[in-house]
Design a protein around this motif. Sequence first.
Motif, PDB file in Angstrom:
ATOM      1  N   ILE A 198       0.936  -1.065   0.022  1.00 22.76           N
ATOM      2  CA  ILE A 198       0.035   0.016   0.014  1.00 22.76           C
ATOM      3  C   ILE A 198       0.863   1.184   0.035  1.00 22.76           C
ATOM      4  O   ILE A 198       1.789   1.340   0.913  1.00 22.76           O
ATOM      5  N   ALA A 199       0.584   1.890  -1.096  1.00 20.67           N
ATOM      6  CA  ALA A 199       1.820   3.263  -1.264  1.00 20.67           C
ATOM      7  C   ALA A 199       1.184   4.529  -0.696  1.00 20.67           C
ATOM      8  O   ALA A 199       0.031   4.859  -0.901  1.00 20.67           O
ATOM      9  N   ILE A 200       1.548   5.043   0.378  1.00 24.63           N
ATOM     10  CA  ILE A 200       1.278   6.363   0.983  1.00 24.63           C
ATOM     11  C   ILE A 200       2.469   7.220   1.053  1.00 24.63           C
ATOM     12  O   ILE A 200       3.544   6.746   1.676  1.00 24.63           O
ATOM     13  N   PRO A 201       2.647   8.214   0.456  1.00 27.68           N
ATOM     14  CA  PRO A 201       3.647   9.102   0.103  1.00 27.68           C
ATOM     15  C   PRO A 201       3.987  10.083   1.546  1.00 27.68           C
ATOM     16  O   PRO A 201       4.170  11.097   1.365  1.00 27.68           O
ATOM     17  N   PHE A 202       3.969   9.344   2.755  1.00 28.01           N
ATOM     18  CA  PHE A 202       4.248  10.339   3.863  1.00 28.01           C
ATOM     19  C   PHE A 202       5.166   9.490   4.883  1.00 28.01           C
ATOM     20  O   PHE A 202       5.104   8.427   4.926  1.00 28.01           O
ATOM     21  N   LEU A 203       5.795  10.284   5.360  1.00 29.13           N
ATOM     22  CA  LEU A 203       6.989   9.517   6.411  1.00 29.13           C
ATOM     23  C   LEU A 203       7.138  10.710   7.761  1.00 29.13           C
ATOM     24  O   LEU A 203       6.637  11.720   7.290  1.00 29.13           O
ATOM     25  N   VAL A 204       7.392   9.891   8.771  1.00 30.34           N
ATOM     26  CA  VAL A 204       7.609  10.724  10.164  1.00 30.34           C
ATOM     27  C   VAL A 204       8.917  10.501  10.578  1.00 30.34           C
ATOM     28  O   VAL A 204       9.534   9.220  10.275  1.00 30.34           O
ATOM     29  N   SER A 205       9.629  11.390  11.366  1.00 30.25           N
ATOM     30  CA  SER A 205      10.919  11.129  11.832  1.00 30.25           C
ATOM     31  C   SER A 205      10.781  11.306  13.272  1.00 30.25           C
ATOM     32  O   SER A 205       9.974  11.899  13.915  1.00 30.25           O
ATOM     33  N   GLY A 206      11.722  10.517  13.991  1.00 27.44           N
ATOM     34  CA  GLY A 206      11.793  10.575  15.306  1.00 27.44           C
ATOM     35  C   GLY A 206      12.368  11.997  15.896  1.00 27.44           C
ATOM     36  O   GLY A 206      12.230  12.289  16.947  1.00 27.44           O
ATOM     37  N   ARG A 207      12.706  12.932  14.970  1.00 30.05           N
ATOM     38  CA  ARG A 207      12.959  14.303  15.296  1.00 30.05           C
ATOM     39  C   ARG A 207      11.756  15.183  15.355  1.00 30.05           C
ATOM     40  O   ARG A 207      11.937  16.172  15.284  1.00 30.05           O
ATOM     41  N   GLY A 208      10.702  14.651  15.279  1.00 26.55           N
ATOM     42  CA  GLY A 208       9.548  15.295  15.213  1.00 26.55           C
ATOM     43  C   GLY A 208       8.898  16.027  14.009  1.00 26.55           C
ATOM     44  O   GLY A 208       8.180  17.071  14.151  1.00 26.55           O
ATOM     45  N   TYR A 209       9.305  15.626  12.660  1.00 24.51           N
ATOM     46  CA  TYR A 209       8.785  16.129  11.731  1.00 24.51           C
ATOM     47  C   TYR A 209       8.164  15.222  10.555  1.00 24.51           C
ATOM     48  O   TYR A 209       8.464  13.926  10.864  1.00 24.51           O
ATOM     49  N   GLY A 210       7.524  15.538   9.664  1.00 28.72           N
ATOM     50  CA  GLY A 210       7.006  14.429   8.730  1.00 28.72           C
ATOM     51  C   GLY A 210       7.164  15.141   7.380  1.00 28.72           C
ATOM     52  O   GLY A 210       7.250  16.374   6.968  1.00 28.72           O
ATOM     53  N   LEU A 211       7.336  14.500   6.161  1.00 23.36           N
ATOM     54  CA  LEU A 211       7.411  14.730   4.915  1.00 23.36           C
ATOM     55  C   LEU A 211       6.434  14.119   4.096  1.00 23.36           C
ATOM     56  O   LEU A 211       6.161  12.907   4.107  1.00 23.36           O
ATOM     57  N   LEU A 212       5.379  14.918   3.636  1.00 25.43           N
ATOM     58  CA  LEU A 212       4.377  14.518   2.728  1.00 25.43           C
ATOM     59  C   LEU A 212       4.868  14.988   1.442  1.00 25.43           C
ATOM     60  O   LEU A 212       4.543  15.952   0.806  1.00 25.43           O
ATOM     61  N   THR A 213       4.856  13.818   0.410  1.00 25.15           N
ATOM     62  CA  THR A 213       5.241  14.209  -0.921  1.00 25.15           C
ATOM     63  C   THR A 213       3.793  14.328  -1.865  1.00 25.15           C
ATOM     64  O   THR A 213       3.310  13.323  -1.705  1.00 25.15           O
ATOM     65  N   ASP A 214       3.641  15.476  -2.338  1.00 24.54           N
ATOM     66  CA  ASP A 214       2.086  15.676  -2.871  1.00 24.54           C
ATOM     67  C   ASP A 214       2.411  15.132  -4.446  1.00 24.54           C
ATOM     68  O   ASP A 214       2.023  15.930  -5.206  1.00 24.54           O
ATOM     69  N   THR A 215       2.592  13.787  -4.432  1.00 30.58           N
ATOM     70  CA  THR A 215       2.728  13.202  -5.848  1.00 30.58           C
ATOM     71  C   THR A 215       1.671  12.147  -5.923  1.00 30.58           C
ATOM     72  O   THR A 215       1.246  11.618  -5.041  1.00 30.58           O
ATOM     73  N   TYR A 216       1.191  11.722  -7.234  1.00 29.44           N
ATOM     74  CA  TYR A 216       0.377  10.874  -7.150  1.00 29.44           C
ATOM     75  C   TYR A 216       0.539   9.670  -8.129  1.00 29.44           C
ATOM     76  O   TYR A 216       0.071   8.741  -8.657  1.00 29.44           O
ATOM     77  N   SER A 217       2.099   9.650  -8.340  1.00 28.48           N
ATOM     78  CA  SER A 217       2.798   8.623  -9.167  1.00 28.48           C
ATOM     79  C   SER A 217       3.569   7.760  -8.141  1.00 28.48           C
ATOM     80  O   SER A 217       3.864   8.232  -7.010  1.00 28.48           O
ATOM     81  N   GLY A 245       5.795  18.820  13.994  1.00 26.76           N
ATOM     82  CA  GLY A 245       4.725  18.633  15.178  1.00 26.76           C
ATOM     83  C   GLY A 245       5.588  18.553  16.368  1.00 26.76           C
ATOM     84  O   GLY A 245       5.025  18.349  17.587  1.00 26.76           O
ATOM     85  N   GLN A 246       6.888  18.333  16.391  1.00 29.99           N
ATOM     86  CA  GLN A 246       7.875  18.159  17.455  1.00 29.99           C
ATOM     87  C   GLN A 246       7.714  16.827  18.181  1.00 29.99           C
ATOM     88  O   GLN A 246       8.863  16.293  18.532  1.00 29.99           O
ATOM     89  N   THR A 247       6.547  15.919  17.805  1.00 30.23           N
ATOM     90  CA  THR A 247       6.455  14.702  18.102  1.00 30.23           C
ATOM     91  C   THR A 247       5.770  13.779  16.990  1.00 30.23           C
ATOM     92  O   THR A 247       5.022  14.541  15.917  1.00 30.23           O
ATOM     93  N   MET A 248       5.971  12.640  16.826  1.00 30.04           N
ATOM     94  CA  MET A 248       5.358  11.856  15.741  1.00 30.04           C
ATOM     95  C   MET A 248       3.960  11.835  15.811  1.00 30.04           C
ATOM     96  O   MET A 248       2.981  11.896  14.747  1.00 30.04           O
ATOM     97  N   PRO A 249       3.290  11.625  17.031  1.00 24.23           N
ATOM     98  CA  PRO A 249       1.606  11.340  16.970  1.00 24.23           C
ATOM     99  C   PRO A 249       1.323  13.009  16.565  1.00 24.23           C
ATOM    100  O   PRO A 249       0.347  13.108  15.906  1.00 24.23           O
ATOM    101  N   GLU A 250       1.923  14.034  17.047  1.00 20.00           N
ATOM    102  CA  GLU A 250       1.538  15.636  16.452  1.00 20.00           C
ATOM    103  C   GLU A 250       1.605  15.548  14.993  1.00 20.00           C
ATOM    104  O   GLU A 250       0.769  16.271  14.255  1.00 20.00           O
ATOM    105  N   CYS A 251       2.596  14.923  14.582  1.00 21.22           N
ATOM    106  CA  CYS A 251       2.801  14.759  12.950  1.00 21.22           C
ATOM    107  C   CYS A 251       1.504  14.494  12.141  1.00 21.22           C
ATOM    108  O   CYS A 251       1.223  14.781  11.193  1.00 21.22           O
ATOM    109  N   ILE A 252       1.276  13.125  12.954  1.00 20.48           N
ATOM    110  CA  ILE A 252       0.120  12.567  12.216  1.00 20.48           C
ATOM    111  C   ILE A 252      -1.307  13.415  12.510  1.00 20.48           C
ATOM    112  O   ILE A 252      -2.113  13.663  11.375  1.00 20.48           O
TER     113      ILE A 252
END
Length: 795
Positions: A198-217, A245-252
């Motif tokens: 299942i492809a979801i272009p979103f990741l979270v970091s233990g440093r409290g940030y997330g990256l959402l790549t807004d691609t559909y490919s 978000g400073q924490t991973m739950p807050e990034c979600i």
Amino acid sequence: MLGVYQKISEKIEQAERKENMLFFGSKAFSYRIMPVNSGVLRITVTKGKDFSAVPKPGVLPFDVYKEWELEENEEFLWVKTKDLVLRIQKETGSFTYLNTEGEILLKERDRCSKELEEFTAYRLVEGGAVEKEIVETADGRKEIIRSADKEEAGKLFHTRVHYQWQEGEELLGLGQQEEGKLSLRGRTVYVHQANRKIAIPFLVSGRGYGLLTDTYSPMIFRDDSFGSYLYTEADMELDYYFLYGQTMPECIRLYRELTGAAELLPKWAYGYVQSQERYETARELLDTVSEYRKRGLGLDGIVLDWCSWEDGMWGQKSLDPKRFENPKEWMESLHKQGVRFMLSIWPNMDPHCKDYKEFEEKGLLLPGSNIYNPFEKAGRELYWQQVEKNLFCHGIDAWWCDNSEPYTPEWNHMVRQEPDTMYHEYVKETQNHMDAWRTNSFAFYHAQSLYEGQRSVSEEKRVFNLTRSAYTGQQRFGTVLWSGDISASWDTFRKQIAEGLSFSASGMPYWTADTGAFFVRTGEQWYWNGDYPKADLDLGYQELYVRWYQWCCFLPLFRCHGTDCRRELYQYGKEVPAFYEALKATNALRYRLLPFLYSVAYKVWKEGASFMEPLAFRFPEDEKAVKIWNQYLFGEQLLVCPVTTPMYYDKDSKVLNGVQKTQRVYLPKGTDWYDFWTDKSYAGGQEVEANADISKPILFVKAGTILPLAEFEEPTSAYKQVRISVYPGQDAVFDYYEDAGDGYGYQRGEYTLRRLTWEEKAGKFAETVLVDGGSLETRMNLQKVVNIAMQKPVK
């Protein structure tokens, strides 16, 4: 003499704040920084002067955030909000993200950090020659294009951003893979849809940030000796969001704020759902439900898998009148027994069926395909019209949207292909039928068909859609994802735990798996590779099934499904009664947990919470906890520890002698923990030897927990009595939620929310009504019972 290639300069030449966005450029690129809020920035990079205006529906519309400052000197540009700083190196255009204390969160490499490579996209010529091959797979009949006339469809970019991840930094997410790895570090991950991916272009970091790549490919994550980057296959521009978000739950939570809230499912969906491949008549469905009721087993839903249509009419959205006559009558019979009905429906249709011909006549099929076109609004509307006319009208309660990739070329092979081959075959096959820039997103639009269609005709039934693929924002369409057609082995079982957590870390809250796996035996194809030729006659498989069921009790959707053998609970334990008793006890446990689980579902909808969390989410400072993938938190308060090794029987019913019935469990530090079954308390930060006999799952409760539990009096989700257990050790708060159980009144405030509190120092339990918008039927009958373990924590 050979010419010397000179790279186009990436030096920033000018910067301008306009309409609360920052625009700047170099000879190589044009940039746009669009603040969304104090912790979220949208970054868009293109080679031209104009940015794309093509709508991408995964991210909801938002107002540009105004409260930010632009600072500049000879070396840098700074974008500053109250929570986040983006520093842009003028000489190279490389970005560094920092917190307000100046600590680096994420840094791009120092030069050539962004790449956009232009290419020509192609599409099938309308009315041109197409050579197809029909392939029969376990996933149904597939049409494969071997050759076709094509024409140019415009220019797109392959994009890439190079990052310098920090030493020891954990990265999680990007959907669900197959390898059973929770951490993304040190790996190459091909982010494309497949039967078991299942492809979801979103990741979270233990440093409290997330990256959402807004691609559909499709895209590739790489972190190895070849480089550390995110690559997208086909885009109009480079477009992504940085979330701090400073924490991973807050990034979600920020991800859900961007892409939409995860809707509440009907309450019955949180009970137990019975499925298998497959029930062949309405009588078989009714008899199965009767047996569950006779035995007093909890059951809220039953599923009819594929081939509900007339023979030879694959994908026709109507029931075979011979095997499923008078559907309204037998569905009413199910409802009277407190059981709802889910039906499998498909996006592909046999050319001989009526539904296909209607799509063909209106030009609403994907090019060169027997699959409808959900990218067109008219295609989505026609799909729902067919569903409503011949299915929903009978009283169907939920949908199983199978094959929602809907192209799975990896299953066309007898031998498993290499991951990069699978990726490139997926890219090639899907670009034959869809725009190259959105080949990963079919599932989003397909789910939109069902959601918008059902909402247009009914507010009484919440949309519940079990489906196999997802994409950015799909959680707002009432979808639950399952992990695909996996095979039965202890190794697969172990891997599934990590993959469920990876999916949850990708921002999507609803996930499940086939209890006991889909394939049990070994077939000719690479994917039909279960370890048990005798299927459920093998006591080794029965033990695996019980352990799998005990784990699935702690998933958002609790269900069984599979082929090769029957899956009803009462089919197990005839030779070893303890197996059936364990299944029965776990089934009852799920129903006891329903008040807790439904309240968590409220938090998932209202607050952007998660059902399943890796330990790293709540214990980021615990170096041991962040590396653990085979334990997790369920609703923050419960520590789930699946037993993933055989203790009673090996394959071929071989008895295992001398195997100790215990398992080492790590209890994260910073809190005490209670054994759910004994109330014995333990100090965190240690491993304990937990009882692992087959009778019950291993389960711990965090100190400072208020846990509402139902009395298992009725074998459905309609519980009547709720007891409150308090696990002391620190102050506790729990928001208890109730509503009508179905319909969309909850979105209008028609629910009851009570805040339950425990004051540790005073030893006092209290209850406060926060929202009293429900009817009398939604108000709970509380029995306040304080469950206190008096022993001091075991060090």
